[in-house]
Motif scaffolding. Structure first.
Motif, PDB file in Angstrom:
ATOM      1  N   ILE A   1       0.949  -1.316  -0.044  1.00 25.00           N
ATOM      2  CA  ILE A   1      -0.334  -0.276   0.289  1.00 25.00           C
ATOM      3  C   ILE A   1       1.109   1.383  -0.295  1.00 25.00           C
ATOM      4  CG2 ILE A   1      -2.169  -1.307   1.094  1.00 25.00           C
ATOM      5  CD1 ILE A   1      -1.005   0.089   3.731  1.00 25.00           C
ATOM      6  N   ASP A   2       0.339   2.467  -0.225  1.00 27.67           N
ATOM      7  CA  ASP A   2       1.203   3.497   0.176  1.00 27.67           C
ATOM      8  C   ASP A   2       0.462   4.098   1.096  1.00 27.67           C
ATOM      9  OD1 ASP A   2       1.465   7.005  -0.755  1.00 27.67           O
ATOM     10  OD2 ASP A   2       0.667   6.565  -2.305  1.00 27.67           O
ATOM     11  N   ALA A   3       1.311   4.292   2.274  1.00 28.17           N
ATOM     12  CA  ALA A   3       0.685   4.971   3.564  1.00 28.17           C
ATOM     13  C   ALA A   3       1.520   5.792   3.382  1.00 28.17           C
ATOM     14  CB  ALA A   3       1.073   4.220   4.297  1.00 28.17           C
TER      15      ALA A   3
ATOM     16  N   GLY B   1      -7.285   3.257   4.049  1.00 28.69           N
ATOM     17  CA  GLY B   1      -7.180   2.320   4.962  1.00 28.69           C
ATOM     18  C   GLY B   1      -5.985   1.817   5.662  1.00 28.69           C
ATOM     19  N   PRO B   2      -4.694   2.262   5.426  1.00 27.28           N
ATOM     20  CA  PRO B   2      -4.198   1.043   5.491  1.00 27.28           C
ATOM     21  C   PRO B   2      -3.439   1.277   7.037  1.00 27.28           C
ATOM     22  CG  PRO B   2      -3.352   3.282   4.402  1.00 27.28           C
ATOM     23  CD  PRO B   2      -4.759   2.936   4.275  1.00 27.28           C
ATOM     24  N   ILE B   3      -3.990   2.293   7.671  1.00 25.16           N
ATOM     25  CA  ILE B   3      -3.541   2.306   9.120  1.00 25.16           C
ATOM     26  C   ILE B   3      -4.849   2.397  10.267  1.00 25.16           C
ATOM     27  CG2 ILE B   3      -2.494   4.039  11.158  1.00 25.16           C
ATOM     28  CD1 ILE B   3      -1.017   2.799   8.999  1.00 25.16           C
TER      29      ILE B   3
ATOM     30  N   ASN C   1       5.082   1.667  -0.220  1.00 26.30           N
ATOM     31  CA  ASN C   1       6.254   2.286   0.346  1.00 26.30           C
ATOM     32  C   ASN C   1       5.196   1.858   2.344  1.00 26.30           C
ATOM     33  OD1 ASN C   1       3.632   4.190   1.518  1.00 26.30           O
ATOM     34  ND2 ASN C   1       4.408   5.747   0.243  1.00 26.30           N
ATOM     35  N   CYS C   2       5.079   0.778   1.830  1.00 28.32           N
ATOM     36  CA  CYS C   2       4.756   0.167   3.524  1.00 28.32           C
ATOM     37  C   CYS C   2       3.653  -0.972   2.936  1.00 28.32           C
ATOM     38  CB  CYS C   2       3.675   0.707   4.030  1.00 28.32           C
ATOM     39  SG  CYS C   2       2.669   0.848   5.659  1.00 28.32           S
TER      40      CYS C   2
END
Length: 293
Positions: free
Chosen positions: A35-37, A50-52, A98-99
Motif C-alpha cells: 500500500i501507499d501509506a 484505510g491502511p492505518i 511504501n508500506c
C-alpha cells in the motif's frame, strides 16, 4: 600508584578511544510493500484507503501541501529517521507503495484489508544480531496489536523470532513509540492534513546466535491481532534495518598491538572484560574503551 595509573589511562583514552555500539544498515525492500501509506501531496493521494485505520489515515510527508518542511509536523522529506538509540531507518518512496499492511476487516469499514500474513524481501541482504522494524498499529484495545516474525537467511534457514506487541499510534505513554508527528491525512476528513499526535514505533527482534553471520533476505509477518471494540487490528510496517552490536573485545590486537591489560573505570585490573565500561590498554601505548552490555 593507583592515581598515576588512572591518569595514564585517561591520557591514553584522549589519544585513542572507541565505544562498543550498535551499527545499523537500512534494508531496501524489493517486494512486499502493498500500500501507499504516506501522503506526499494533495494531487498524489495514497492509492489505498484505510491502511492505518477505518478513517483511511496516512502519515503525512513534510512536503505535503500546507505542511512546512522542517518543522517536524510530518515525515522528513528524505524519509530518513534515526532513533535516540542510533538506529537508522530509510522509508520507501512516498509516491509508490511504501508500506506492508496486514489487518482484519473492521465491522464498520469494508475498506480495510483482510490479509493476515505476508513476506517482505530485501534487495540488500545484510547480517545482524538484531532486526529493527519501524511501524505503526491501531485499534482501540492496543494490547491486542500483536504479530509474529519469521526471517529467512541467505544460508537457507528460516528462523522464528517470536511474537511482539506494539502500542496504538495514538498512545503517548508507550516506550516503543520513537517518533511523534503532529499531522496525518484522513480520507474521511477532506483533503487537509489533520492535527494530532501520531507515532511510529520501533520493534527490535534478536537473531539467533547460529544465524548472526548470515544475511537476512526476507521477513514473514503474521498478524495475531484480536477483534476489539472497534472490530479491527491494523499493522503497518514502514522500514527495516539490520542491527549489529559489539558487546566486548572483538580482536586481541589493534594495528598489530597486543592487549597489555584490562581495567575497570576505577583503575582495577581484571582478567577479562566485565559488565559495564572497560579500559583496554595495548602494547603500542594506545587504549580503547569497551562497553560490555
Amino acid at each position: 600508584m593507583k592515581k598515576n595509573l588512572l591518569l595514564s589511562i585517561c591520557a591514553l583514552l584522549c589519544a585513542s578511544s572507541a565505544f562498543a555500539d550498535d551499527t545499523t544498515t537500512p534494508l531496501t525492500v524489493s517486494s512486499g510493500f502493498n500500500i501507499d501509506a504516506i501522503a506526499a501531496s494533495t494531487t498524489d493521494v495514497p492509492s489505498a484507503v484505510g491502511p492505518i485505520d477505518g478513517h483511511g489515515s496516512q502519515f503525512v510527508a513534510e512536503s505535503y501541501d500546507g505542511v512546512t518542511a522542517g518543522n517536524n509536523e510530518g515525515i522528513p522529506v528524505n524519509g530518513k529517521l534515526t532513533t535516540a538509540g542510533g538506529h537508522v531507518y530509510q522509508l520507501g518512496n512516498f509516491f509508490v507503495s511504501n508500506c506492508f499492511y496486514i489487518g482484519i476487516t473492521a465491522k464498520d469499514s469494508h475498506t480495510l484489508g483482510t490479509a493476515t500474513s505476508g513476506t517482505v524481501t530485501f534487495s540488500n541482504p545484510t547480517a545482524g544480531s538484531k532486526l529493527g522494524i519501524l511501524m505503526a498499529g491501531t485499534n482501540r484495545t492496543n494490547e491486542n496489536l500483536q504479530f509474529n516474525l519469521k526471517v529467512t537467511h541467505q544460508n537457507g534457514t528460516t528462523e522464528d523470532l517470536g511474537s511482539f506487541k506494539v502500542s496504538d499510534w495514538g498512545q503517548n505513554d508507550k516506550s516503543d513509540a520513537v517518533f511523534t508527528f503532529t499531522k496525518r491525512f484522513r480520507f474521511d476528513a477532506g483533503s487537509n492534513p489533520e492535527n494530532g499526535s501520531f507515532r511510529l514505533s520501533e520493534v527490535i527482534a534478536t537473531i539467533g546466535d547460529d544465524n548472526v553471520a548470515s544475511p537476512i533476505t526476507s521477513v514473514t509477518i503474521t498478524t495475531e491481532c484480536q477483534d476489539d471494540n472497534w472490530g479491527y487490528g491494523s499493522l503497518a510496517f514502514y522500514a527495516f534495518s539490520a542491527i549489529s552490536t559489539t558487546t566486548g573485545i572483538e580482536n586481541a590486537t589493534v594495528q598489530n598491538a597486543k592487549v597489555q591489560g584490562i581495567y575497570t573505570v576505577d583503575g582495577k585490573q581484571v582478567a577479562e572484560p566485565t559488565k559495564g565500561v572497560n579500559v583496554v590498554k595495548y602494547t603500542d601505548g594506545t587504549a580503547r574503551k569497551v562497553v560490555v552490555k
